[in-house]
Scaffold this motif. Structure first.
Motif, PDB file in Angstrom:
ATOM      1  N   THR A 118     -37.134 107.138 -43.840  1.00  0.00           N
ATOM      2  CA  THR A 118     -36.707 108.458 -44.330  1.00  0.00           C
ATOM      3  C   THR A 118     -36.865 109.579 -43.303  1.00  0.00           C
ATOM      4  O   THR A 118     -35.975 110.401 -43.134  1.00  0.00           O
ATOM      5  CB  THR A 118     -37.478 108.803 -45.632  1.00  0.00           C
ATOM      6  OG1 THR A 118     -36.994 107.926 -46.646  1.00  0.00           O
ATOM      7  CG2 THR A 118     -37.281 110.253 -46.047  1.00  0.00           C
ATOM      8  N   LYS A 123     -40.172  99.832 -53.203  1.00  0.00           N
ATOM      9  CA  LYS A 123     -41.602  99.658 -53.497  1.00  0.00           C
ATOM     10  C   LYS A 123     -42.145 100.841 -54.296  1.00  0.00           C
ATOM     11  O   LYS A 123     -41.755 101.984 -54.021  1.00  0.00           O
ATOM     12  CB  LYS A 123     -42.388  99.482 -52.200  1.00  0.00           C
ATOM     13  CG  LYS A 123     -42.454 100.728 -51.348  1.00  0.00           C
ATOM     14  CD  LYS A 123     -43.130 100.459 -50.007  1.00  0.00           C
ATOM     15  CE  LYS A 123     -43.261 101.740 -49.217  1.00  0.00           C
ATOM     16  NZ  LYS A 123     -43.364 101.494 -47.765  1.00  0.00           N
ATOM     17  N   ARG A 162     -42.667 108.517 -53.848  1.00  0.00           N
ATOM     18  CA  ARG A 162     -43.041 107.250 -54.487  1.00  0.00           C
ATOM     19  C   ARG A 162     -43.841 107.458 -55.761  1.00  0.00           C
ATOM     20  O   ARG A 162     -44.511 108.463 -55.928  1.00  0.00           O
ATOM     21  CB  ARG A 162     -43.802 106.370 -53.506  1.00  0.00           C
ATOM     22  CG  ARG A 162     -42.827 105.618 -52.607  1.00  0.00           C
ATOM     23  CD  ARG A 162     -43.514 104.599 -51.733  1.00  0.00           C
ATOM     24  NE  ARG A 162     -43.792 105.100 -50.407  1.00  0.00           N
ATOM     25  CZ  ARG A 162     -42.888 105.295 -49.440  1.00  0.00           C
ATOM     26  NH1 ARG A 162     -41.618 105.054 -49.676  1.00  0.00           N
ATOM     27  NH2 ARG A 162     -43.231 105.747 -48.262  1.00  0.00           N
ATOM     28  N   ARG A 220     -37.810 107.113 -49.724  1.00  0.00           N
ATOM     29  CA  ARG A 220     -37.843 108.474 -50.263  1.00  0.00           C
ATOM     30  C   ARG A 220     -36.534 109.242 -50.121  1.00  0.00           C
ATOM     31  O   ARG A 220     -36.192 110.064 -50.983  1.00  0.00           O
ATOM     32  CB  ARG A 220     -38.987 109.253 -49.611  1.00  0.00           C
ATOM     33  CG  ARG A 220     -40.375 108.737 -50.033  1.00  0.00           C
ATOM     34  CD  ARG A 220     -41.452 109.281 -49.135  1.00  0.00           C
ATOM     35  NE  ARG A 220     -41.222 108.854 -47.756  1.00  0.00           N
ATOM     36  CZ  ARG A 220     -41.323 109.638 -46.684  1.00  0.00           C
ATOM     37  NH1 ARG A 220     -41.649 110.897 -46.823  1.00  0.00           N
ATOM     38  NH2 ARG A 220     -41.091 109.159 -45.487  1.00  0.00           N
TER      39      ARG A 220
HETATM   40  C1  LIG Z   1     -41.977 101.934 -47.358  1.00  0.00           C
HETATM   41  C2  LIG Z   1     -41.247 101.365 -46.212  1.00  0.00           C
HETATM   42  C3  LIG Z   1     -40.013 101.906 -45.813  1.00  0.00           C
HETATM   43  C4  LIG Z   1     -39.370 103.111 -46.480  1.00  0.00           C
HETATM   44  O1  LIG Z   1     -40.094 104.256 -46.234  1.00  0.00           O
HETATM   45  P1  LIG Z   1     -39.532 105.726 -46.534  1.00  0.00           P
HETATM   46  O2  LIG Z   1     -40.283 106.589 -45.611  1.00  0.00           O
HETATM   47  O3  LIG Z   1     -39.791 106.003 -47.981  1.00  0.00           O
HETATM   48  O4  LIG Z   1     -38.084 105.714 -46.246  1.00  0.00           O
HETATM   49  C5  LIG Z   1     -39.381 101.310 -44.743  1.00  0.00           C
HETATM   50  N1  LIG Z   1     -39.909 100.248 -44.086  1.00  0.00           N
HETATM   51  C6  LIG Z   1     -41.077  99.706 -44.460  1.00  0.00           C
HETATM   52  C7  LIG Z   1     -41.600  98.542 -43.701  1.00  0.00           C
HETATM   53  C8  LIG Z   1     -41.793 100.257 -45.524  1.00  0.00           C
HETATM   54  O5  LIG Z   1     -42.967  99.717 -45.859  1.00  0.00           O
END
Ligand SMILES: *Cc1c(COP(=O)(O)O)cnc(C)c1O
Length: 240
Positions: free
Chosen positions: A214, A43, A238, A232
């Motif tokens: 992360t 995303k 992001r 991340r």
């Molecule tokens: C954005 C997101 C992640 C990944 O998050 P990070 O902290 O960047 O690893 C995982 N699960 C969901 C549901 C998310 O929205």
């Protein structure tokens, strides 16, 4: 944007670290690292970054919004062998579009959504693997089923009665905390709920606990995660 080669190199470097941490966490828990799958949450990153992720050898891609996934898929239709995971809250009126875009849905957070998915899948005779999202911390800001058997059992029974959804497990998004140790009880609770359901509903093809992002994936692996959802850790901060 930077070239695909630059991204690929960065992802491969980060992946080495991530794999090492997963292996160490698995070892601490007496688990096999191969039992932990990485879903790369792309995303906010461009479609070209998704190409670099796949070039780095990772083929499970997660997105949290239908519209964004749709835009990326539109320019990635030549990309082969990718499994697309929906990890975000899904509105019922987008169930149809989501099913065109995704192979696996982590975020079945209410029964009305499960039924909407079933209605769309039945005419296609297509079966889709899903997870039930549990709001373990019972946070007002989060989606998901409450973590009590009196809520979860009827939900599981209702989903098992939908022939075009294959209930493969549970998912949670842990609360934001400063120290990842603080979320250990959340992951442990999800695993206990999972084991309870597995015992009470052995007919379901239980296979996955989707937990850990992360900031907390090592703890999640120690507590039994089979899918960690990483943005991340692999891609950096992001983009928007
Ligand atoms: C954005 C997101 C992640 C990944 O998050 P990070 O902290 O960047 O690893 C995982 N699960 C969901 C549901 C998310 O929205």
């Amino acid at each position: 944007m930077e070239s695909k080669a630059v991204w690929q190199k960065r992802i491969e470097t980060n992946l080495e670290i991530v794999r090492q941490r997963i292996a160490q966490a698995a070892q601490r828990a007496g688990r096999e690292p191969e039992d932990v799958h990485i879903v790369v949450v792309t995303k906010t990153f461009d479609a070209e970054v998704v190409r670099a992720v796949v070039a780095a050898g990772l083929t499970d891609i997660g997105e949290n919004r239908v519209q964004e996934a749709e835009a990326k898929r539109a320019v990635l239709d030549d990309l082969q062998g990718v499994r697309w995971h929906m990890v975000g809250h899904l509105q019922r009126n987008k169930a149809h579009r989501a099913l065109e875009l995704f192979d696996f849905i982590h975020s079945v957070d209410r029964l009305s959504l499960a039924k909407a998915l079933e209605r769309r899948l039945a005419p296609q005779e297509r079966v889709v693997p899903v997870l039930l999202e549990v709001n373990v911390g019972e946070e007002a800001s989060k989606y998901g089923f409450a973590p009590q058997a009196k809520i979860l059992d009827p939900a599981v029974e209702a989903v098992l009665a939908l022939p075009h959804l294959r209930l493969e497990g549970l998912m949670t998004v842990a609360p934001l905390v400063d120290d990842s140790e603080e979320v250990r009880p959340v992951f442990r609770r999800l695993r206990e709920l999972y084991e309870g359901l597995q015992a009470r509903y052995p007919e379901a093809p239980w296979a996955h606990l989707s937990m850990g992002m992360t900031d907390d994936y090592a703890v999640a692996v120690e507590e039994g995660a089979t899918m960690v959802r990483l943005g991340r850790a692999l891609l950096g901060e992001r983009q928007r």
